[in-house]
Write a protein that holds these residues in place. Structure first.
Motif, PDB file in Angstrom:
ATOM      1  N   ARG A   1      -9.664  -4.530   1.607  1.00 25.29           N
ATOM      2  CA  ARG A   1      -9.708  -5.890   1.065  1.00 25.29           C
ATOM      3  C   ARG A   1      -8.500  -6.723   1.500  1.00 25.29           C
ATOM      4  N   GLU A   2      -7.602  -6.102   2.295  1.00 25.20           N
ATOM      5  CA  GLU A   2      -6.383  -6.747   2.795  1.00 25.20           C
ATOM      6  C   GLU A   2      -5.473  -7.200   1.655  1.00 25.20           C
ATOM      7  N   GLU A   3      -5.472  -6.438   0.576  1.00 21.40           N
ATOM      8  CA  GLU A   3      -4.548  -6.682  -0.528  1.00 21.40           C
ATOM      9  C   GLU A   3      -3.180  -6.074  -0.231  1.00 21.40           C
ATOM     10  N   VAL A   4      -3.149  -5.117   0.678  1.00 21.57           N
ATOM     11  CA  VAL A   4      -1.896  -4.549   1.166  1.00 21.57           C
ATOM     12  C   VAL A   4      -1.963  -4.500   2.682  1.00 21.57           C
ATOM     13  N   ASP A   5      -0.789  -4.401   3.308  1.00 21.77           N
ATOM     14  CA  ASP A   5      -0.745  -4.347   4.770  1.00 21.77           C
ATOM     15  C   ASP A   5      -1.140  -2.972   5.298  1.00 21.77           C
ATOM     16  N   LEU A   6      -0.718  -1.940   4.594  1.00 15.69           N
ATOM     17  CA  LEU A   6      -1.058  -0.589   5.025  1.00 15.69           C
ATOM     18  C   LEU A   6      -0.919   0.378   3.855  1.00 15.69           C
ATOM     19  N   ALA A   7      -1.424   1.583   4.051  1.00 20.55           N
ATOM     20  CA  ALA A   7      -1.338   2.624   3.028  1.00 20.55           C
ATOM     21  C   ALA A   7      -0.976   3.944   3.682  1.00 20.55           C
ATOM     22  N   PHE A   8      -0.336   4.802   2.905  1.00 16.44           N
ATOM     23  CA  PHE A   8      -0.085   6.186   3.297  1.00 16.44           C
ATOM     24  C   PHE A   8      -0.959   7.055   2.395  1.00 16.44           C
ATOM     25  N   VAL A   9      -1.875   7.805   2.966  1.00  9.46           N
ATOM     26  CA  VAL A   9      -2.812   8.569   2.139  1.00  9.46           C
ATOM     27  C   VAL A   9      -3.061   9.951   2.727  1.00  9.46           C
ATOM     28  N   HIS A  10      -3.637  10.803   1.882  1.00  9.15           N
ATOM     29  CA  HIS A  10      -4.190  12.075   2.322  1.00  9.15           C
ATOM     30  C   HIS A  10      -5.688  11.878   2.562  1.00  9.15           C
ATOM     31  N   ASP A  11      -6.125  12.186   3.758  1.00  6.61           N
ATOM     32  CA  ASP A  11      -7.543  12.143   4.122  1.00  6.61           C
ATOM     33  C   ASP A  11      -8.158  10.765   3.907  1.00  6.61           C
ATOM     34  N   ALA A  12      -8.789  10.254   4.947  1.00  8.41           N
ATOM     35  CA  ALA A  12      -9.398   8.918   4.867  1.00  8.41           C
ATOM     36  C   ALA A  12     -10.612   8.820   5.779  1.00  8.41           C
ATOM     37  N   GLU A  13     -11.294   9.936   6.013  1.00  5.18           N
ATOM     38  CA  GLU A  13     -12.466   9.902   6.865  1.00  5.18           C
ATOM     39  C   GLU A  13     -13.595   9.117   6.186  1.00  5.18           C
TER      40      GLU A  13
ATOM     41  N   ILE B   1      -8.394  11.315  -3.966  1.00 10.17           N
ATOM     42  CA  ILE B   1      -9.115  11.979  -2.883  1.00 10.17           C
ATOM     43  C   ILE B   1      -9.012  13.491  -3.017  1.00 10.17           C
ATOM     44  N   LEU B   2      -7.819  13.974  -3.364  1.00  5.94           N
ATOM     45  CA  LEU B   2      -7.632  15.417  -3.513  1.00  5.94           C
ATOM     46  C   LEU B   2      -8.552  15.982  -4.579  1.00  5.94           C
ATOM     47  N   THR B   3      -8.629  15.341  -5.734  1.00  3.06           N
ATOM     48  CA  THR B   3      -9.449  15.847  -6.831  1.00  3.06           C
ATOM     49  C   THR B   3     -10.919  15.882  -6.435  1.00  3.06           C
ATOM     50  N   LYS B   4     -11.400  14.836  -5.764  1.00  5.16           N
ATOM     51  CA  LYS B   4     -12.783  14.834  -5.299  1.00  5.16           C
ATOM     52  C   LYS B   4     -13.034  15.995  -4.354  1.00  5.16           C
ATOM     53  N   ARG B   5     -12.066  16.257  -3.488  1.00  2.00           N
ATOM     54  CA  ARG B   5     -12.204  17.357  -2.522  1.00  2.00           C
ATOM     55  C   ARG B   5     -12.239  18.700  -3.242  1.00  2.00           C
TER      56      ARG B   5
END
Length: 298
Positions: free
Chosen positions: A137-149, A198-202
């Motif tokens: 949604r371009e509310e932030v410039d970037l994110a650091f995440v685990h898994d984003a496929e 994401i981790l919990t869903k996994r």
């Protein structure tokens, strides 16, 4: 008549002397004289009359000088506006979920800030899925995440991989094991991050796949709450290896066959500005140069 010609012409008009104007512009007199001759040819105007070593503006030259000064003032205002817009890109908005924040935030608020104090960081700590939504949604410039496929609108830049671990107190009977199975983890009461993570869903999907029925006491959005519950021996948890502080009283035991990747995520097709590129390059360089620090499991 381009901007450079306007600047040259204005400087000659102010000095009424080509030699002095050339010195002010840090160029040769012959080059500046040729530029003025070309300007007269292009405009079809007689702009100067020579009086000894100096020059005087003709009526046409004076009229053009007034218009050029107006234009150069507009150019300065335009340049100032561009600089003001550029300053806004010195403020980066980041989404950093809590687990990966334990390793990313010290880098950003420590070494990166010391090297680039001019870049302001506005950091939020949502769940991983919410962080990806914020990037889309371009509310932030970037994110650091685990898994984003599975996010075709996002560009992923891999940082590293970490094992998914069973988090136990140092005094726990499993603490000395090099690894455990998910079935062994399911034998103990568990407290997990919220279902939005994401981790919990996994992990829940893997429990279902292996037909395991874990006893999950609580889902918490706060990593510190989970650490506290585990430290008190109330339950164990399942976290990414870098989701545990190095000096805590907790042990992260890798769960066989489970791992998570770490990514820097941006919106696909969105321009990457210089300050954003600076931050991305800094973090990727830190992970590449010091894998023994960034990628180790507590």
């Amino acid at each position: 008549m381009n901007i450079q010609q306007m600047q040259y012409f204005a400087e000659v008009c102010r000095h009424e002397n080509v030699t002095k104007a050339a010195a002010s512009l840090h160029m040769s007199q012959s080059t500046l004289s040729l530029s003025m001759k070309n300007l007269e040819t292009e405009t079809g105007l007689n702009l100067f009359r020579h009086v000894g070593r100096n020059i005087q503006l003709t009526a046409d030259g004076q009229a053009l000088f007034q218009e050029v000064e107006k234009m150069l003032k507009q150019v300065k205002r335009f340049e100032a506006s561009v600089k003001e817009i550029a300053k806004r890109h010195n403020r980066l908005q980041l989404a950093v979920p809590s687990q990966i924040a334990t390793i990313i935030l010290p880098l950003l608020l420590g070494e990166f800030f010391q090297q680039h104090p001019e870049i302001q960081l506005e950091i939020t700590e949502p769940a991983g899925g919410a962080a990806l939504d914020m990037v889309e949604r371009e509310e932030v410039d970037l994110a650091f995440v685990h898994d984003a496929e599975g996010r075709p609108n996002l560009t992923l830049r891999k940082l590293s991989s970490w094992p998914i671990c069973l988090c136990v107190p140092r005094s726990h009977p499993l603490a000395d094991k090099p690894s455990v199975t998910l079935a062994e983890a399911a034998a103990y009461p568990l407290v997990l991050l919220s279902r939005k993570f994401i981790l919990t869903k996994r992990v829940l999907a893997e429990f279902d796949r292996q037909k395991l029925q874990p006893q999950i006491l609580h889902y918490s959005p706060n990593l510190s709450s989970i650490w506290n519950i585990v430290q008190q021996g109330i339950a164990l948890s399942i976290l990414t290896g870098n989701g545990i502080l190095q000096d805590s009283n907790l042990i992260a035991i890798p769960i066989e066959g489970l791992a998570q990747k770490g990514f820097i995520v941006t919106k696909k097709g969105r321009q990457i500005y210089a300050d954003e590129r600076c931050l991305i390059d800094f973090v990727r360089r830190k992970f590449a140069d010091a894998p023994e620090h960034m990628n180790r499991t507590p």
